[in-house]
Write a protein that holds these residues in place. Structure first.
Motif, PDB file in Angstrom:
ATOM      1  N   ASP A   3       0.816  -1.224   0.000  1.00 27.32           N
ATOM      2  CA  ASP A   3       0.000   0.000   0.000  1.00 27.32           C
ATOM      3  C   ASP A   3       0.847   1.271   0.000  1.00 27.32           C
ATOM      4  OD1 ASP A   3      -2.444  -1.280  -0.111  1.00 27.32           O
ATOM      5  OD2 ASP A   3      -2.668  -1.360   2.072  1.00 27.32           O
ATOM      6  N   VAL A   7       0.495   4.143  -2.832  1.00 27.58           N
ATOM      7  CA  VAL A   7       0.154   5.537  -2.526  1.00 27.58           C
ATOM      8  C   VAL A   7       1.221   6.472  -3.097  1.00 27.58           C
ATOM      9  CG1 VAL A   7      -0.052   7.201  -0.630  1.00 27.58           C
ATOM     10  CG2 VAL A   7      -1.295   5.029  -0.532  1.00 27.58           C
ATOM     11  N   ASP A  89      -8.368   1.652   4.468  1.00 25.40           N
ATOM     12  CA  ASP A  89      -8.573   2.158   3.112  1.00 25.40           C
ATOM     13  C   ASP A  89      -8.408   3.670   3.011  1.00 25.40           C
ATOM     14  OD1 ASP A  89      -9.004  -0.350   2.036  1.00 25.40           O
ATOM     15  OD2 ASP A  89     -11.177  -0.267   2.324  1.00 25.40           O
ATOM     16  N   LEU A 135      -6.004  10.215   0.507  1.00 25.33           N
ATOM     17  CA  LEU A 135      -6.433   9.228  -0.482  1.00 25.33           C
ATOM     18  C   LEU A 135      -7.348   8.199   0.152  1.00 25.33           C
ATOM     19  CD1 LEU A 135      -3.047   9.736  -0.779  1.00 25.33           C
ATOM     20  CD2 LEU A 135      -3.625   8.738  -2.959  1.00 25.33           C
ATOM     21  N   ARG A 137      -8.945   4.134  -0.868  1.00 26.86           N
ATOM     22  CA  ARG A 137      -8.889   3.001  -1.781  1.00 26.86           C
ATOM     23  C   ARG A 137     -10.302   2.671  -2.238  1.00 26.86           C
ATOM     24  NH1 ARG A 137      -5.081  -1.375  -0.142  1.00 26.86           N
ATOM     25  NH2 ARG A 137      -5.917  -0.828   1.900  1.00 26.86           N
ATOM     26  N   TRP A 142      -5.957   3.288  -5.243  1.00 26.91           N
ATOM     27  CA  TRP A 142      -5.903   4.508  -4.433  1.00 26.91           C
ATOM     28  C   TRP A 142      -6.228   5.712  -5.298  1.00 26.91           C
ATOM     29  CZ3 TRP A 142      -5.617   4.341   0.687  1.00 26.91           C
ATOM     30  CH2 TRP A 142      -5.135   3.189   1.280  1.00 26.91           C
TER      31      TRP A 142
END
Length: 160
Positions: A3, A7, A89, A135, A137, A142
């Motif tokens: 992740d 990002v 998320d 952000l 998800r 994202w």
């Protein structure tokens, strides 16, 4: 891809879309109702310079409001010192940025002068500050829901 890297890639795609003046690529990084706010830091007292609402408006601003590149000219955004925090998320990113103006010299018709070597042109820093997107998800990807741009210097905008 983990992740944090995913990002960080959103910001990498953001700066490339800005450099290419690619409104469609920029819009694709934002949720439909995203908000982008631009501030001048002014010694720690934020002054709001502009606000855009909606992915389409943000993309249109990149494609139509940013100055076009001159012949042999380009802009190059760099980001560094990314601070990324992820909570399920939701994610935040805080990165310093510098934008450079690149201007290549025109090659003379009779060739470069004797002794010329290497890159021919200039690279000048023209903007700096912080990018601070939030952000979320969606369907495994994202997207930016809110983007704050904190400029180190004041900005002039057409019609303002």
């Amino acid at each position: 891809m983990d992740d944090e890297r995913a990002v960080a890639q959103v910001l990498a795609r953001y700066v490339r879309a800005a450099d290419h003046r690619d409104g469609a690529a920029m819009s694709a990084l934002f949720v439909e109702n995203a908000v982008a706010e631009i501030y001048y830091s002014n010694g720690g007292t934020r002054e709001k310079l502009a606000e855009l609402t909606g992915a389409e408006a943000i993309g249109n601003a990149v494609a139509g409001l940013m100055a076009p590149h001159p012949p042999r000219g380009w802009s190059h955004h760099t980001t560094q010192d990314h601070i990324i925090e992820i909570d399920g998320d939701e994610a935040t990113l805080d990165a310093q940025f510098i934008v450079y103006s690149i201007q290549g010299h025109e090659r003379p018709a009779d060739g470069w002068p004797e002794g010329a070597f290497g890159a021919q042109g200039t690279i000048t820093p023209i903007e700096s500050g912080y990018y601070q997107p939030r952000l979320r998800r969606f369907d495994g990807a994202w997207r930016i829901v809110h983007h704050t741009i904190l400029m180190d210097q004041p900005m002039a905008f057409p019609g303002a």
